[in-house]
Design an enzyme around this catalytic site. Structure first.
Site, PDB file in Angstrom:
ATOM      1  CG  ASP A 165      13.247 -27.415  47.273  1.00  0.00           C
ATOM      2  OD1 ASP A 165      12.361 -27.774  46.462  1.00  0.00           O
ATOM      3  OD2 ASP A 165      13.644 -28.144  48.206  1.00  0.00           O
ATOM      4  CE1 TYR A 185       6.997 -36.513  36.069  1.00  0.00           C
ATOM      5  CE2 TYR A 185       5.969 -37.734  34.274  1.00  0.00           C
ATOM      6  CZ  TYR A 185       6.755 -36.686  34.721  1.00  0.00           C
ATOM      7  OH  TYR A 185       7.297 -35.804  33.812  1.00  0.00           O
ATOM      8  CB  SER A 188       4.661 -35.531  31.340  1.00  0.00           C
ATOM      9  OG  SER A 188       4.882 -36.857  30.910  1.00  0.00           O
ATOM     10  CG  ASN A 197      11.684 -27.125  32.721  1.00  0.00           C
ATOM     11  OD1 ASN A 197      11.298 -27.921  31.877  1.00  0.00           O
ATOM     12  ND2 ASN A 197      12.876 -27.233  33.314  1.00  0.00           N
ATOM     13  CB  ALA A 198      11.128 -27.019  38.675  1.00  0.00           C
ATOM     14  N   GLY A 199      10.646 -30.153  37.764  1.00  0.00           N
ATOM     15  CA  GLY A 199       9.851 -31.347  38.017  1.00  0.00           C
ATOM     16  C   GLY A 199      10.726 -32.525  38.405  1.00  0.00           C
TER      17      GLY A 199
END
Length: 272
Positions: free
Chosen positions: A65, A157, A144, A92-94
């Site tokens: 996590d 975000y 992003s 890359n986790a998001g």
């Protein structure tokens, strides 16, 4: 442990873009590659690892996590203990979120989102940095287009991705002389389920996407563009024509960019 294998750590690799990057890297490099796959879903990670191993790669699954600092540091230590080195870290986790700020009752989930999207990448990178210096390695930060341009309904975000971009742009200058490249990737709308699982105004799973997805980029294309950018040591990978245009229009005609971002939203989620 083999010093000859290229060792790549990928966070958020149980599905979506992360899993596809793992598959494409395994397909391209086979037995010369060791992948360290990290996410919260152990079962899904094992399935991705099996796919990668079928291409000849070696995979280590580490349930992680990234919103918890100790787990980020344990991920890196597990990678080094198993393979002795790290050649690339792909942050890359998001998690996504869609909510008009005025409709948010409490901000606790804003903090949670920042821990996942921003701090998770910082913690992993801090732990991995000595090993990346030793290998003259590569860092990837998957941001992003919302990290380049503010998007209505994406205050949480966008802020987390803007913070991520600021951090890695600074870090790029700091680690250049150590031979480490830092690549920031800016996907637009990609055909994943991330927006459906992201937070809504109440801090619960949104269950739908607030963005128009008719022209969503495929996961395969997105993953390929990120990998190519990493391998070439590119500074930035902006993936859509509108994103590239908007980046420059923001400097020249910011009001026009605001209209462009508003047009990307479904009518029912626009500010009233």
């Amino acid at each position: 442990m083999s010093g000859q294998r290229r060792v790549i750590v990928i966070t958020g690799s149980s599905d979506g873009i992360g899993a596809e990057m793992a598959r494409q890297l395994a397909r391209a490099h086979g037995s010369s590659l060791a992948l360290v796959l990290a996410a919260r879903n152990q079962q899904a990670l094992e399935a991705v690892a099996a796919e990668c191993n079928a291409f000849g790669a070696t995979s280590l699954v580490v349930k992680t996590d990234v919103g918890i600092e100790s787990e980020c540091r344990q991920l890196i230590q597990s990678a080094v203990q198993q393979f002795g080195r790290i050649d690339a870290l792909m942050n890359n986790a998001g998690k996504s979120a869609q909510a008009l700020f005025e409709e948010v009752d409490h901000l606790a989930w804003y903090e949670e989102l920042m821990r996942i999207n921003f701090w998770g990448s910082v913690w992993c990178t801090h732990a991995a940095l000595p090993y990346l210096k030793a290998s003259h390695g590569k860092i990837v930060a998957v941001s992003s287009l919302a990290g380049l341009m503010g998007v209505p309904g994406r205050t949480a975000y966008s802020s987390s991705k803007f913070a991520m971009c600021g951090f890695f742009e600074c870090l790029r200058s700091e680690v250049k002389e150590a031979g480490i490249s830092v690549t920031l990737a800016y996907p637009g709308v990609v055909a994943t389920r991330i927006r459906y699982h992201g937070y809504n105004a109440a801090g619960q799973a949104a269950g739908s996407s607030g963005l128009k997805e008719d022209d969503a980029m495929s996961i395969e294309e997105c993953a390929s563009l990120i990998i190519t950018g990493m391998n070439k040591g590119e500074r930035d990978v902006v993936m859509t024509a509108k994103g590239k245009l908007g980046r420059w229009l923001k400097l020249l005609a910011p009001a026009l960019v605001e209209k462009m971002t508003m047009a990307a939203l479904k009518k029912e989620v626009r500010p009233h």
